[in-house]
Motif scaffolding. Sequence first.
Motif, PDB file in Angstrom:
ATOM      1  N   ASN A 319       0.844  -1.191   0.000  1.00  0.00           N
ATOM      2  CA  ASN A 319       0.000   0.000   0.000  1.00  0.00           C
ATOM      3  C   ASN A 319       0.885   1.248   0.000  1.00  0.00           C
ATOM      4  N   GLU A 320       0.236   2.394  -0.008  1.00  0.00           N
ATOM      5  CA  GLU A 320       0.958   3.659  -0.152  1.00  0.00           C
ATOM      6  C   GLU A 320       1.966   3.874   0.969  1.00  0.00           C
ATOM      7  N   SER A 321       1.564   3.602   2.199  1.00  0.00           N
ATOM      8  CA  SER A 321       2.457   3.899   3.326  1.00  0.00           C
ATOM      9  C   SER A 321       3.690   3.005   3.311  1.00  0.00           C
ATOM     10  N   THR A 322       3.518   1.737   2.930  1.00  0.00           N
ATOM     11  CA  THR A 322       4.668   0.837   2.901  1.00  0.00           C
ATOM     12  C   THR A 322       5.632   1.218   1.787  1.00  0.00           C
ATOM     13  N   ILE A 323       5.090   1.590   0.621  1.00  0.00           N
ATOM     14  CA  ILE A 323       5.958   2.051  -0.469  1.00  0.00           C
ATOM     15  C   ILE A 323       6.718   3.306  -0.039  1.00  0.00           C
ATOM     16  N   THR A 324       6.030   4.211   0.654  1.00  0.00           N
ATOM     17  CA  THR A 324       6.682   5.425   1.136  1.00  0.00           C
ATOM     18  C   THR A 324       7.812   5.090   2.097  1.00  0.00           C
ATOM     19  N   THR A 325       7.546   4.151   2.996  1.00  0.00           N
ATOM     20  CA  THR A 325       8.573   3.727   3.953  1.00  0.00           C
ATOM     21  C   THR A 325       9.804   3.203   3.229  1.00  0.00           C
ATOM     22  N   ILE A 326       9.571   2.427   2.188  1.00  0.00           N
ATOM     23  CA  ILE A 326      10.696   1.823   1.459  1.00  0.00           C
ATOM     24  C   ILE A 326      11.439   2.857   0.627  1.00  0.00           C
ATOM     25  N   THR A 327      10.706   3.632  -0.167  1.00  0.00           N
ATOM     26  CA  THR A 327      11.349   4.534  -1.126  1.00  0.00           C
ATOM     27  C   THR A 327      11.954   5.773  -0.478  1.00  0.00           C
ATOM     28  N   SER A 328      11.503   6.110   0.719  1.00  0.00           N
ATOM     29  CA  SER A 328      12.063   7.292   1.391  1.00  0.00           C
ATOM     30  C   SER A 328      13.473   7.046   1.929  1.00  0.00           C
ATOM     31  N   ASN A 331      18.705   3.515   1.134  1.00  0.00           N
ATOM     32  CA  ASN A 331      19.453   2.306   1.499  1.00  0.00           C
ATOM     33  C   ASN A 331      18.547   1.124   1.842  1.00  0.00           C
ATOM     34  N   ASN A 332      17.239   1.331   1.717  1.00  0.00           N
ATOM     35  CA  ASN A 332      16.327   0.237   2.056  1.00  0.00           C
ATOM     36  C   ASN A 332      16.545  -0.941   1.116  1.00  0.00           C
ATOM     37  N   GLU A 333      16.669  -2.130   1.680  1.00  0.00           N
ATOM     38  CA  GLU A 333      16.972  -3.320   0.874  1.00  0.00           C
ATOM     39  C   GLU A 333      15.878  -3.659  -0.128  1.00  0.00           C
ATOM     40  N   LEU A 338      10.863  -3.743  -5.718  1.00  0.00           N
ATOM     41  CA  LEU A 338       9.485  -3.300  -5.931  1.00  0.00           C
ATOM     42  C   LEU A 338       9.015  -3.784  -7.300  1.00  0.00           C
ATOM     43  N   CYS A 339       7.982  -4.599  -7.312  1.00  0.00           N
ATOM     44  CA  CYS A 339       7.518  -5.249  -8.539  1.00  0.00           C
ATOM     45  C   CYS A 339       6.080  -4.832  -8.844  1.00  0.00           C
ATOM     46  N   GLU A 340       5.870  -4.180  -9.993  1.00  0.00           N
ATOM     47  CA  GLU A 340       4.517  -3.804 -10.396  1.00  0.00           C
ATOM     48  C   GLU A 340       3.831  -5.002 -11.043  1.00  0.00           C
ATOM     49  N   LYS A 341       2.654  -5.355 -10.536  1.00  0.00           N
ATOM     50  CA  LYS A 341       1.947  -6.533 -10.998  1.00  0.00           C
ATOM     51  C   LYS A 341       1.101  -6.211 -12.236  1.00  0.00           C
TER      52      LYS A 341
END
Length: 675
Positions: A319-328, A331-333, A338-341
């Motif tokens: 969801n939006e918040s998890t993507i934000t957490t990762i992309t912000s 260095n996030n592994e 990130l795979c678009e389905k």
Amino acid sequence: MNIDFESRNITRRSFLKGAGVVGAAGLLSACGGSKSNNSGSTAASGAQAPNSTGATPLKEYISWESANREIESWNLLYSQTLSDANVVTNLWDGLMSFDCYGKLVPAIATSWEANEDSTVWTFHLRDDVDWVDCNGEVKEHITATDFLVGLEWVLNASKNEANNTSMPTLYIVGAEEYYEKTKDMGAAAADLHYQDMLDAGVGIEAPDDYTLVFTCKNSCPYFDTVASYTSFYPASQALIDELGIETFRGCDNTNMWYCGPYLVEEYIQGNTKSYIPNPHYYNAANVSRFERLTVTMISDQAIAFQLYQNRELDEMDLNESTITTITSDPNNEYNSQLCEKRARPSAYAMHFNYQKNNADGTPDVNWNKAIANTAFRQCFYRGLNLKAWFSRYNKINPLKCENDYYTMKGLCYNTQGVEYTTLVAKEMGFDAEKYDGETMIRLRANGGDISALKKQAMEELSAIGVTFPVKATYFIIASSTSALDNATILKQCFSDSFGDDFIKLDVQTYVSSLTQEVRTPQLQSFVINGWSADFGDPVNFLGQETLHDDNAFYSHYYSNIARVAEAPADYQKDLMDAFEQYTDLVNAANAIVDDTDARYEAFAKAEAYLLENVLVSPAYYDITWSLTHANEYSKIYAMYGSCNYKAVNWETSEEAYTTVQYEQFAKAFDAAIQG
């Protein structure tokens, strides 16, 4: 990571079963088996698809399902919902299945052909398919007779209660007449058998044990797509006799018979389902299966992320918040993973309730008057900017989710290779618009200004006593913070699009069952729901909204327009006229059986009328981003039928797939489709 593989599986199994170990033991006892009894045979019969990237494939896989999509019926002949079919497709096979490109492929039928005018279709069946019980013990051999039994069950109103009858009654000679006969007979129809159906002239026959012949009312060049649907699945008369009508209709994983790739090893309601290979699966030599597939129910995507990080899930939607957490975090592994389905083969729409009740059971006259007004409904389609809401599902490419039509893109093509929804676009005047990736096409097509339409709606409705803002009641499951976050954004979209003086979204919750707690008492103003086609023709979408048809699913179970038609109020006259005209357009299109291009043109006119009058308002396509250990492009991808969640031939990887790999998969898929 390969070194830790076995220990990781042990951890995952312990976690998933810990919440319901007592219930699981009871279910296994009721089934007469145990995991230790099954493990030897299933391990031998499970095989994994090779990995195209050279990574190690997974022997066991843990997927997920939303908590509000728990299975309600295990009987594919009876159920009409994907949440059920997504489970039972792994347990029960029909005549055909699909490949990863959506092409029909053999299942119990090895081949099929039609006569010259496509009115008679012959299916040749395998001679090595068995029914097994929940312990994997062979109970009976499957022959063409089982398909006669299955169709008679579907067409018998007393047995199947009018579910799943639309396909056979539309297409098969004598099917509609037999259904009406059983309906008139009432409870006495329960005593009828398949021979009674044949004697009544229904167009199905079994000239031998492994040949099945259907006779259509008219030329039907796409009947093979119709026959792929669950209306045409087999059933065992021996099991029906053993369980009785009521019990067979409500069968579950412990007393049903299986003929699909998996058996249910363990089922804990609201928690998990685990599948193991059917040791007598007829196609075991030709498909890869997991040694164990587990589907765990997830109430919140934040929890899903934690489970995925712990390798207690092998895939999750972001969801939006998890993507934000990762992309912000550069260095996030997970940035590179990130795979678009692919778009799920469903078109989601706002299905209005035209006969809404208050919580005390009295009619919600304010809403019912408002939604009966054409200008009011048009504001939803022409003025509701959902970009911020799309971002909750696809933060990176939100406008990919926009749905301007009612029918799913890619459902069918005319003889010139023109995709059907482009015909609808032409009727709507969208074809001349250039989509810029920023502004929704329907807003641009209508000037992007709905102030005049809003003013018209408020003036017309004020004149008949409607008070503003009109409260639009929208229900979400109470246990999900993600659903609440999504609904909060949707509420803001209403406010931003219309102001606070016109329509106000009222978010309410239900505990576990949308059907029982909301739809049956008719408490919702609208439900956002997706429809996946049952076969490859527009009537399967558009026919669900028509009047005077017992099989029109949304008319009876969501919009309640079928109930309104029985005694419409004065303020509903224009609404009923619109539905009548729409119904006439659909029926006229459906009557064209000898010219595919003319048929699709006529359906496009009907769909354009539905959209212009906003009898339903398109919402979105489900295109999400994920973290995953499965190659989405190796999975079944069918625009119709119930096989998309059948877990066979999945390419998986012990290492998570990367963004680059998924981009390559998408390019290869598009090239294969276009080529």
